[in-house]
Design a protein around this motif. Structure first.
Motif, PDB file in Angstrom:
ATOM      1  N   LEU A   6       1.546   8.516   2.700  1.00 16.37           N
ATOM      2  CA  LEU A   6       2.097   8.428   1.350  1.00 16.37           C
ATOM      3  C   LEU A   6       1.219   9.247   0.424  1.00 16.37           C
ATOM      4  O   LEU A   6       0.038   8.934   0.229  1.00 16.37           O
ATOM      5  N   ILE A   8       0.410  10.551  -3.319  1.00 19.11           N
ATOM      6  CA  ILE A   8       0.630  10.209  -4.724  1.00 19.11           C
ATOM      7  C   ILE A   8       0.152  11.370  -5.582  1.00 19.11           C
ATOM      8  O   ILE A   8      -1.040  11.702  -5.582  1.00 19.11           O
ATOM      9  N   LEU A  41       5.115  10.260  -3.689  1.00 13.98           N
ATOM     10  CA  LEU A  41       5.376   9.396  -4.837  1.00 13.98           C
ATOM     11  C   LEU A  41       4.910  10.144  -6.074  1.00 13.98           C
ATOM     12  O   LEU A  41       3.726  10.442  -6.224  1.00 13.98           O
ATOM     13  N   ARG A  66       9.921  10.179  -4.069  1.00 16.73           N
ATOM     14  CA  ARG A  66      10.302   9.056  -4.944  1.00 16.73           C
ATOM     15  C   ARG A  66       9.737   9.338  -6.326  1.00 16.73           C
ATOM     16  O   ARG A  66       8.522   9.497  -6.500  1.00 16.73           O
ATOM     17  N   ALA A  68       9.069   7.911  -9.902  1.00 16.55           N
ATOM     18  CA  ALA A  68       8.942   6.626 -10.570  1.00 16.55           C
ATOM     19  C   ALA A  68       8.919   6.787 -12.090  1.00 16.55           C
ATOM     20  O   ALA A  68       8.501   7.815 -12.617  1.00 16.55           O
ATOM     21  N   ALA A 100       5.270   3.355 -10.747  1.00 14.81           N
ATOM     22  CA  ALA A 100       4.802   3.887  -9.464  1.00 14.81           C
ATOM     23  C   ALA A 100       4.279   2.803  -8.525  1.00 14.81           C
ATOM     24  O   ALA A 100       4.458   2.906  -7.304  1.00 14.81           O
ATOM     25  N   ALA A 103       7.255   1.102  -6.981  1.00 13.21           N
ATOM     26  CA  ALA A 103       7.929   2.086  -6.129  1.00 13.21           C
ATOM     27  C   ALA A 103       7.119   2.355  -4.865  1.00 13.21           C
ATOM     28  O   ALA A 103       7.664   2.483  -3.763  1.00 13.21           O
ATOM     29  N   GLY A 104       5.792   2.452  -5.024  1.00  9.91           N
ATOM     30  CA  GLY A 104       4.935   2.672  -3.865  1.00  9.91           C
ATOM     31  C   GLY A 104       4.996   1.508  -2.892  1.00  9.91           C
ATOM     32  O   GLY A 104       5.049   1.702  -1.665  1.00  9.91           O
ATOM     33  N   MET A 107       8.160   1.792  -0.923  1.00 13.46           N
ATOM     34  CA  MET A 107       8.072   2.821   0.116  1.00 13.46           C
ATOM     35  C   MET A 107       7.237   2.341   1.294  1.00 13.46           C
ATOM     36  O   MET A 107       7.574   2.583   2.461  1.00 13.46           O
TER      37      MET A 107
END
Length: 426
Positions: A6, A8, A41, A66, A68, A100, A103-104, A107
């Motif tokens: 992931l 960011i 993200l 994604r 956010a 975020a 949303a994180g 995910m």
């Protein structure tokens, strides 16, 4: 592909104005070749004041992105450009956390990544990484494109305290801290001497081979044809602090006064310097408008093509940026053109150029030294004997190589973490 990461990142297309988007984009593009599936993200488009929608085409097909919720305190919470400091701690995009972090977690629940990676210079990105790491127990790699706390930044005392807290939490809780320069890494090792040296890693920036096109080989160009003026190019922003072109223009004026250079044998292009009217005024003031010209911004690929046709490339990086290396250094290496550095001799950029064999450099603030060294540089250009980056350095400077280095870090931290159920997200 069973290993997932992931990523960011605040700087991501269509955001414009930061070269930082290239770092995350390149990792997203090249990590799969090393067995890692990236997910990104980032923030919704409305948060960006400056946008370039054409950059969206550079996002790899199939990449899960994604976006956010988040607001810019100046744009959305202020009035006529003024806003409360409390709405901009640690930065103007602090509200990104509100969208975020949930949303994180979503995910992570759905995709079960093996590692989290977040990238500064937006502190909120590391704040999100810290929260997700604490909530899930996933190993976390913190990427520092620039040092967080610097001697002259942030200047606001409250913001500086918040920066300091995030920095301390990030360095101590992340599995690995990644830096783009050795100087920045060493400064953190000195500030956190109780932490193991193995925690700190350097993965430099690089160039993207795909952007250079299929017909741009690695053969350095020969000496220029007789009668044609040499062309020097600088591509990128110039400004008063750290990248002031005034001493360089003074040096060109001195060489012109001694008939060493003139419009017949030298042309200098300052591409996309930012304040073009201001730079033009400096050029006129020094009386070198027949030699030095400014040029507007062009698409990235076109700027790279211009580097490939230049006889020499200019690099401005002064004392305030001694722990940083501009991303264009690696593009200059790939272009395999001679480089003339205007630097602080004690800085990281000067060290990198010297280690790569580029000896043509002068103190950015010393017009006399610039004039002397520039004259020698031009002589070598005309003779076809100026240094260019060797093939091995070019290969090691590619973003695909940097992605392999990051994948190795992912492998290390994922292998070291004990299998366990993720906290709070089942």
């Amino acid at each position: 592909m069973h290993k997932r990461a992931l990523l960011i990142a605040f700087h991501f297309p269509p955001q414009a104005g930061s070269s930082g988007i290239q770092r995350t984009l390149s990792f997203s593009r090249h990590l799969p070749a090393s067995g890692w599936e990236p997910m990104v993200l980032t923030a919704r488009e409305r948060i960006y004041i400056n946008q370039n929608p054409s950059q969206l085409a550079s996002i790899p097909p199939g990449l899960q992105v994604r976006r956010a919720f988040g607001l810019d305190a100046k744009l959305h919470l202020g009035w006529r450009g003024r806003y409360l400091n409390a709405t901009a701690l640690p930065d103007r995009w602090a509200t990104w956390c509100l969208g975020a972090i949930p949303a994180g977690l979503s995910m992570i629940r759905a995709e079960r990544p093996h590692v989290i990676w977040s990238t500064f210079p937006i502190p909120t990105a590391h704040l999100i990484g810290l929260a997700l790491h604490r909530l899930t127990g996933l190993p976390w790699i913190a990427d520092f494109r620039d040092p967080m706390l610097q001697p002259a930044y942030p200047t606001d005392k409250t913001q500086r305290r918040v920066y300091g807290w995030i920095e301390n939490q990030t360095i101590r809780r992340c599995s690995k801290a990644v830096f783009t320069t050795h100087g920045a890494m060493m400064s953190y090792r000195q500030r956190f001497p109780d932490l193991a040296a193995e925690k700190f890693v350097v993965i430099e920036n690089g160039y993207d081979e795909d952007m250079f096109g299929p017909d741009t080989g690695n053969a350095p160009q020969a000496a220029p044809d007789a009668g044609r003026p040499l062309m020097l190019v600088h591509s990128g922003l110039l400004y008063n602090t750290g990248r002031d072109p005034s001493p360089f223009l003074d040096a060109v004026a001195r060489l012109k006064a001694r008939a060493v250079v003139g419009a017949a044998n030298l042309r200098i292009v300052l591409r996309a310097p930012g304040n073009i009217p201001g730079i033009n005024a400096l050029i006129e003031r020094h009386g070198v408008a027949d030699i030095v010209t400014t040029a507007p911004s062009v698409p990235y690929a076109q700027a790279l093509a211009e580097m490939l046709t230049a006889d020499g490339l200019l690099l401005f990086q002064g004392t305030p940026f001694n722990n940083q290396i501009p991303a264009k250094v690696y593009e200059y290496f790939r272009a395999q053109r001679p480089i003339f550095g205007l630097v602080d001799h004690g800085g990281e950029t000067a060290r990198t150029l010297a280690a790569a064999g580029f000896g043509d450099a002068a103190l950015i603030d010393d017009a006399a030294e610039i004039a002397t060294r520039l004259a020698h540089f031009l002589d070598r250009l005309r003779a076809g004997g100026a240094h260019v980056a060797p093939a091995e350095l070019v290969a090691q400077s590619s973003r695909s190589h940097r992605a392999r280095q990051l994948a190795a870090v992912f492998d290390e931290v994922a292998g070291a973490s004990r299998p366990r159920e993720l906290r709070h997200v089942a």
